[in-house]
Write a protein that holds these residues in place. Structure first.
Motif, PDB file in Angstrom:
ATOM      1  N   ASP A   1       0.855  -1.185   0.000  1.00  0.00           N
ATOM      2  CA  ASP A   1       0.000   0.000   0.000  1.00  0.00           C
ATOM      3  C   ASP A   1       0.893   1.238   0.000  1.00  0.00           C
ATOM      4  O   ASP A   1       1.618   1.503   0.962  1.00  0.00           O
ATOM      5  CB  ASP A   1      -0.917  -0.011   1.223  1.00  0.00           C
ATOM      6  N   THR A   2       0.831   1.991  -1.083  1.00  0.00           N
ATOM      7  CA  THR A   2       1.741   3.129  -1.269  1.00  0.00           C
ATOM      8  C   THR A   2       1.138   4.458  -0.787  1.00  0.00           C
ATOM      9  O   THR A   2       1.783   5.496  -0.921  1.00  0.00           O
ATOM     10  CB  THR A   2       2.094   3.298  -2.771  1.00  0.00           C
ATOM     11  N   THR A   3      -0.095   4.406  -0.253  1.00  0.00           N
ATOM     12  CA  THR A   3      -0.826   5.651   0.047  1.00  0.00           C
ATOM     13  C   THR A   3       0.018   6.666   0.817  1.00  0.00           C
ATOM     14  O   THR A   3       0.090   7.828   0.439  1.00  0.00           O
ATOM     15  CB  THR A   3      -2.118   5.344   0.843  1.00  0.00           C
ATOM     16  N   ASN A   4       0.658   6.201   1.882  1.00  0.00           N
ATOM     17  CA  ASN A   4       1.421   7.154   2.709  1.00  0.00           C
ATOM     18  C   ASN A   4       2.928   6.971   2.578  1.00  0.00           C
ATOM     19  O   ASN A   4       3.681   7.360   3.480  1.00  0.00           O
ATOM     20  CB  ASN A   4       0.996   7.013   4.173  1.00  0.00           C
ATOM     21  N   LEU A   5       3.364   6.395   1.500  1.00  0.00           N
ATOM     22  CA  LEU A   5       4.801   6.133   1.339  1.00  0.00           C
ATOM     23  C   LEU A   5       5.398   7.013   0.242  1.00  0.00           C
ATOM     24  O   LEU A   5       4.736   7.305  -0.756  1.00  0.00           O
ATOM     25  CB  LEU A   5       5.048   4.672   0.972  1.00  0.00           C
ATOM     26  N   SER A   6       6.661   7.396   0.427  1.00  0.00           N
ATOM     27  CA  SER A   6       7.373   8.094  -0.644  1.00  0.00           C
ATOM     28  C   SER A   6       7.868   7.033  -1.638  1.00  0.00           C
ATOM     29  O   SER A   6       7.840   5.830  -1.339  1.00  0.00           O
ATOM     30  CB  SER A   6       8.569   8.846  -0.060  1.00  0.00           C
ATOM     31  N   ILE A   7       8.334   7.500  -2.779  1.00  0.00           N
ATOM     32  CA  ILE A   7       8.857   6.560  -3.794  1.00  0.00           C
ATOM     33  C   ILE A   7      10.011   5.748  -3.200  1.00  0.00           C
ATOM     34  O   ILE A   7      10.084   4.532  -3.353  1.00  0.00           O
ATOM     35  CB  ILE A   7       9.303   7.347  -5.042  1.00  0.00           C
ATOM     36  N   GLU A   8      10.901   6.455  -2.486  1.00  0.00           N
ATOM     37  CA  GLU A   8      12.044   5.792  -1.831  1.00  0.00           C
ATOM     38  C   GLU A   8      11.564   4.690  -0.884  1.00  0.00           C
ATOM     39  O   GLU A   8      12.162   3.620  -0.819  1.00  0.00           O
ATOM     40  CB  GLU A   8      12.838   6.816  -1.009  1.00  0.00           C
ATOM     41  N   GLU A   9      10.500   5.003  -0.134  1.00  0.00           N
ATOM     42  CA  GLU A   9       9.992   4.018   0.840  1.00  0.00           C
ATOM     43  C   GLU A   9       9.382   2.795   0.142  1.00  0.00           C
ATOM     44  O   GLU A   9       9.529   1.672   0.627  1.00  0.00           O
ATOM     45  CB  GLU A   9       8.962   4.679   1.774  1.00  0.00           C
ATOM     46  N   VAL A  10       8.739   3.035  -0.984  1.00  0.00           N
ATOM     47  CA  VAL A  10       8.177   1.893  -1.716  1.00  0.00           C
ATOM     48  C   VAL A  10       9.323   1.022  -2.243  1.00  0.00           C
ATOM     49  O   VAL A  10       9.283  -0.209  -2.135  1.00  0.00           O
ATOM     50  CB  VAL A  10       7.261   2.349  -2.884  1.00  0.00           C
ATOM     51  N   VAL A  11      10.358   1.672  -2.766  1.00  0.00           N
ATOM     52  CA  VAL A  11      11.517   0.920  -3.266  1.00  0.00           C
ATOM     53  C   VAL A  11      12.113   0.083  -2.124  1.00  0.00           C
ATOM     54  O   VAL A  11      12.424  -1.103  -2.298  1.00  0.00           O
ATOM     55  CB  VAL A  11      12.581   1.877  -3.867  1.00  0.00           C
ATOM     56  N   ALA A  12      12.217   0.688  -0.947  1.00  0.00           N
ATOM     57  CA  ALA A  12      12.783  -0.034   0.208  1.00  0.00           C
ATOM     58  C   ALA A  12      11.927  -1.260   0.542  1.00  0.00           C
ATOM     59  O   ALA A  12      12.454  -2.339   0.831  1.00  0.00           O
ATOM     60  CB  ALA A  12      12.878   0.902   1.412  1.00  0.00           C
ATOM     61  N   ARG A  13      10.593  -1.102   0.476  1.00  0.00           N
ATOM     62  CA  ARG A  13       9.695  -2.249   0.748  1.00  0.00           C
ATOM     63  C   ARG A  13       9.907  -3.360  -0.291  1.00  0.00           C
ATOM     64  O   ARG A  13       9.917  -4.537   0.042  1.00  0.00           O
ATOM     65  CB  ARG A  13       8.224  -1.830   0.676  1.00  0.00           C
ATOM     66  N   VAL A  14      10.055  -2.953  -1.539  1.00  0.00           N
ATOM     67  CA  VAL A  14      10.270  -3.970  -2.581  1.00  0.00           C
ATOM     68  C   VAL A  14      11.575  -4.722  -2.296  1.00  0.00           C
ATOM     69  O   VAL A  14      11.625  -5.954  -2.369  1.00  0.00           O
ATOM     70  CB  VAL A  14      10.307  -3.334  -3.996  1.00  0.00           C
ATOM     71  N   LEU A  15      12.602  -3.984  -1.929  1.00  0.00           N
ATOM     72  CA  LEU A  15      13.893  -4.628  -1.660  1.00  0.00           C
ATOM     73  C   LEU A  15      13.779  -5.609  -0.488  1.00  0.00           C
ATOM     74  O   LEU A  15      14.357  -6.688  -0.513  1.00  0.00           O
ATOM     75  CB  LEU A  15      14.984  -3.574  -1.397  1.00  0.00           C
ATOM     76  N   GLU A  16      12.981  -5.239   0.516  1.00  0.00           N
ATOM     77  CA  GLU A  16      12.745  -6.156   1.660  1.00  0.00           C
ATOM     78  C   GLU A  16      12.052  -7.434   1.181  1.00  0.00           C
ATOM     79  O   GLU A  16      12.437  -8.533   1.559  1.00  0.00           O
ATOM     80  CB  GLU A  16      11.802  -5.492   2.672  1.00  0.00           C
ATOM     81  N   ILE A  17      11.030  -7.250   0.341  1.00  0.00           N
ATOM     82  CA  ILE A  17      10.292  -8.411  -0.189  1.00  0.00           C
ATOM     83  C   ILE A  17      11.244  -9.341  -0.951  1.00  0.00           C
ATOM     84  O   ILE A  17      11.185 -10.557  -0.822  1.00  0.00           O
ATOM     85  CB  ILE A  17       9.131  -7.945  -1.104  1.00  0.00           C
ATOM     86  N   LEU A  18      12.147  -8.724  -1.720  1.00  0.00           N
ATOM     87  CA  LEU A  18      13.066  -9.535  -2.539  1.00  0.00           C
ATOM     88  C   LEU A  18      14.010 -10.356  -1.680  1.00  0.00           C
ATOM     89  O   LEU A  18      14.438 -11.434  -2.072  1.00  0.00           O
ATOM     90  CB  LEU A  18      13.870  -8.635  -3.488  1.00  0.00           C
ATOM     91  N   LYS A  19      14.354  -9.836  -0.496  1.00  0.00           N
ATOM     92  CA  LYS A  19      15.256 -10.579   0.399  1.00  0.00           C
ATOM     93  C   LYS A  19      14.649 -11.922   0.774  1.00  0.00           C
ATOM     94  O   LYS A  19      15.346 -12.918   0.887  1.00  0.00           O
ATOM     95  CB  LYS A  19      15.476  -9.756   1.688  1.00  0.00           C
ATOM     96  N   THR A  20      13.339 -11.949   0.954  1.00  0.00           N
ATOM     97  CA  THR A  20      12.704 -13.203   1.354  1.00  0.00           C
ATOM     98  C   THR A  20      12.137 -14.011   0.176  1.00  0.00           C
ATOM     99  O   THR A  20      12.053 -15.225   0.237  1.00  0.00           O
ATOM    100  CB  THR A  20      11.561 -12.946   2.366  1.00  0.00           C
ATOM    101  N   ASN A  21      11.790 -13.291  -0.905  1.00  0.00           N
ATOM    102  CA  ASN A  21      11.161 -14.002  -2.028  1.00  0.00           C
ATOM    103  C   ASN A  21      12.001 -14.057  -3.302  1.00  0.00           C
ATOM    104  O   ASN A  21      11.597 -14.697  -4.263  1.00  0.00           O
ATOM    105  CB  ASN A  21       9.834 -13.327  -2.429  1.00  0.00           C
ATOM    106  N   GLY A  22      13.105 -13.289  -3.325  1.00  0.00           N
ATOM    107  CA  GLY A  22      13.838 -13.102  -4.593  1.00  0.00           C
ATOM    108  C   GLY A  22      14.459 -14.351  -5.101  1.00  0.00           C
ATOM    109  O   GLY A  22      14.789 -14.507  -6.234  1.00  0.00           O
TER     110      GLY A  22
END
Ligand code: S3P
Length: 169
Positions: free
Chosen positions: A148-169
Motif C-alpha cells: 500500500d503506497t498511500t502514505n509512502l514516498s517513492i524511496e519508501e516503496v523501493v525499500a519495501r520492494v527490496l525487503e520483499i526480494l530478500k525473502t522471495n527473490g
C-alpha cells in the motif's frame, strides 16, 4: 534472476518506482505501456480512441507474452494487465508480481491533470476509480504480494520492494 513485475492501479507509482528500483539494482527497466506505444507508434489514449479497449487488451497481451520470456528485468505493466489471468500466469512464470495499491483519494490526486489515461478521462473520475477498483481488487489480490503506497514516498516503496526480494527473490 527472476523479473520483478510492478502491477496495480493507475497512479500507484509503478513506473517511477520501477525506474528507481532498476537503477538501484542495475537491472533493465521496461515500461510495458511505453513498449506498446513504440510498437503502435501512437500514445495509449489514441490507441483507445481509434481502436477501442479490446484492441488495446489484445496488444497488451502480446506485449506481456513477450516480456514474460525475459529474465533479470524490472517490468511495470498497465493497471488492467493482471486482470487477465493468462497475463498474470505468464508474468509469474519468470517473475515475482508485486501489486502496488493506493487509496481512492491518493489515486485521484496522483492522476488528475493528465489526459493520458483514457479510462479516467470521464466526467466523474472518482466514481470510475471506485468502480474499477472494486472490480479489480480480487485480481490484484492474486499477485505474489501487495504494497500500500498511500502514505509512502517513492524511496519508501523501493525499500519495501527490496525487503520483499530478500525473502522471495
Ligand atoms: C490502464 C492503465 C494504464 C494503461 C491503459 C489502461 C488500466 O496504465 O495501460 O490506459 O486499465 O488500468 P497505467 O496503470 O500505467 O496508468
Amino acid at each position: 534472476m527472476k523479473n520483478i513485475i510492478l502491477a496495480g492501479f493507475m497512479g500507484t507509482g509503478k513506473s517511477v518506482v520501477g525506474r528507481l528500483l532498476a537503477e538501484r539494482l542495475g537491472r533493465r527497466f521496461i515500461d510495458l505501456d511505453k513498449e506498446i506505444e513504440k510498437k503502435e507508434k501512437k500514445p495509449i489514449s489514441q490507441i483507445f480512441s481509434e481502436m477501442g479497449e479490446p484492441y488495446f487488451r489484445k496488444i497488451e497481451k502480446e506485449a506481456v507474452k513477450g516480456v514474460s520470456q525475459l529474465k533479470d528485468c524490472i517490468i511495470a505493466v498497465g493497471g488492467g494487465a493482471i486482470v487477465d489471468s493468462e497475463n498474470l500466469e505468464a508474468l509469474k512464470k519468470n517473475g515475482i508480481v508485486i501489486c502496488l495499491l493506493a487509496s481512492i483519494d491518493a489515486i485521484l490526486e496522483r492522476t488528475k491533470g493528465t489526459r493520458k489515461r483514457p479510462l479516467l478521462n470521464v466526467e466523474d473520475p472518482k466514481e470510475r476509480i471506485e468502480t474499477l477498483l472494486e472490480y479489480r481488487a480480487p485480481y490484484y489480490a492474486k499477485a505474489d504480494c501487495q504494497i500500500d503506497t498511500t502514505n509512502l514516498s517513492i524511496e519508501e516503496v523501493v525499500a519495501r520492494v527490496l525487503e520483499i526480494l530478500k525473502t522471495n527473490g
